[in-house]
Scaffold this active site. Sequence first.
Site, short mmCIF file in Angstrom:
data_model
loop_
_atom_site.label_atom_id
_atom_site.label_comp_id
_atom_site.label_asym_id
_atom_site.label_seq_id
_atom_site.Cartn_x
_atom_site.Cartn_y
_atom_site.Cartn_z
N HIS A 105 34.90 116.45 -40.70
CA HIS A 105 35.99 116.73 -41.65
C HIS A 105 35.59 117.74 -42.72
CE1 HIS A 105 36.16 112.14 -41.04
NE2 HIS A 105 36.96 112.69 -40.11
N HIS A 107 35.92 117.96 -46.62
CA HIS A 107 36.22 117.11 -47.77
C HIS A 107 36.54 117.97 -48.99
CE1 HIS A 107 34.92 112.97 -46.32
NE2 HIS A 107 34.81 113.75 -45.25
N HIS A 122 38.92 113.37 -47.97
CA HIS A 122 39.27 114.47 -47.07
C HIS A 122 40.15 115.49 -47.79
CE1 HIS A 122 38.78 111.70 -43.31
NE2 HIS A 122 37.71 111.73 -44.10
N HIS A 130 45.68 110.24 -42.78
CA HIS A 130 44.63 110.75 -41.88
C HIS A 130 45.11 110.84 -40.42
CE1 HIS A 130 40.59 111.51 -40.48
NE2 HIS A 130 40.78 110.59 -39.55
N HIS A 139 45.41 115.07 -42.53
CA HIS A 139 44.90 115.81 -43.68
C HIS A 139 44.54 117.20 -43.16
CE1 HIS A 139 43.29 111.60 -44.90
NE2 HIS A 139 44.44 111.82 -45.52
N ASP A 142 41.14 117.36 -41.56
CA ASP A 142 40.80 116.53 -40.40
C ASP A 142 40.54 117.40 -39.18
OD1 ASP A 142 41.27 114.40 -42.03
OD2 ASP A 142 43.23 113.89 -41.18
N HIS A 180 30.03 112.58 -39.70
CA HIS A 180 29.90 111.14 -39.90
C HIS A 180 29.09 110.47 -38.79
CE1 HIS A 180 32.79 110.68 -43.26
NE2 HIS A 180 33.23 111.84 -42.80
N ARG A 203 28.26 109.13 -44.13
CA ARG A 203 28.19 110.60 -44.11
C ARG A 203 26.73 110.97 -43.83
NH1 ARG A 203 32.22 111.77 -49.30
NH2 ARG A 203 33.87 110.45 -48.49
CU CU Z 1 34.71 112.90 -43.56
ZN ZN Z 2 41.43 112.68 -43.01
#
Ligand code: CU
Ligand code: ZN
Length: 219
Positions: A105, A107, A122, A130, A139, A142, A180, A203
Amino acid sequence: MKDCCNSTKNSKICIRKDKKIFKLPRRFTMKKCKNPKGFTMKASCAPYKYCKYKGGKLKKKLKGVAVITPNKDKIEGIVYFIPYKDNLKIKYNIKGLTDGKHGFHIHEYGDLSEGCKSGCSHFNPDNKTHGGLNCKERHAGDLGNIISKNQISKGEFVCPDLSISPTSKYNIIGRMIIIHEDEDDLGRGGNKESLKTGNAGERIGCGVIGITKSSHKSC
Ligand code: CU
Ligand code: ZN
């Protein structure tokens, strides 16, 4: 006077800066004329001869870059964000991940003061829930999952709406890319957290997105 560089599809003639007159349209487009070869092509490309210069300087093309520096999880790699038509092409090469899928993602913040944690949520300029890369409800940050095999995850894909332009609402420069530990369920996990983070877990790798030149030439 019609500048050849700015001539439209329907233009009949253009007058170059050196006063030379050319009939339009030409056999080759300005884009194809980047490296003309042979007499016919060179002749057709002649109107565009000075077009690569804007204001006397070469117009620089840019792309985004994020370096994932080795951390306690020993994840490292590099991610490029390359303008592609009206979208962004994302090219990644990450080493050290366990085999399988990992949530990927952008962020909100490019802030490493508390490691990957200070990237916060995000990137979500449209205030949505999400989802996955190709979902309607997602998002903007994403990007779905990347897949690692033999500790290498390498590939590219096109992201529909992100930008590296400072005037865009979807500009990602100065934000953070995060990898992640677990697979992102793309909002289909059936619980509250799924609509927030995709249950992608810890993370384990991150990098701040900066801007760089589009070619590999040194400075
Ligand atoms: Cu993330
Ligand atoms: Zn997201």
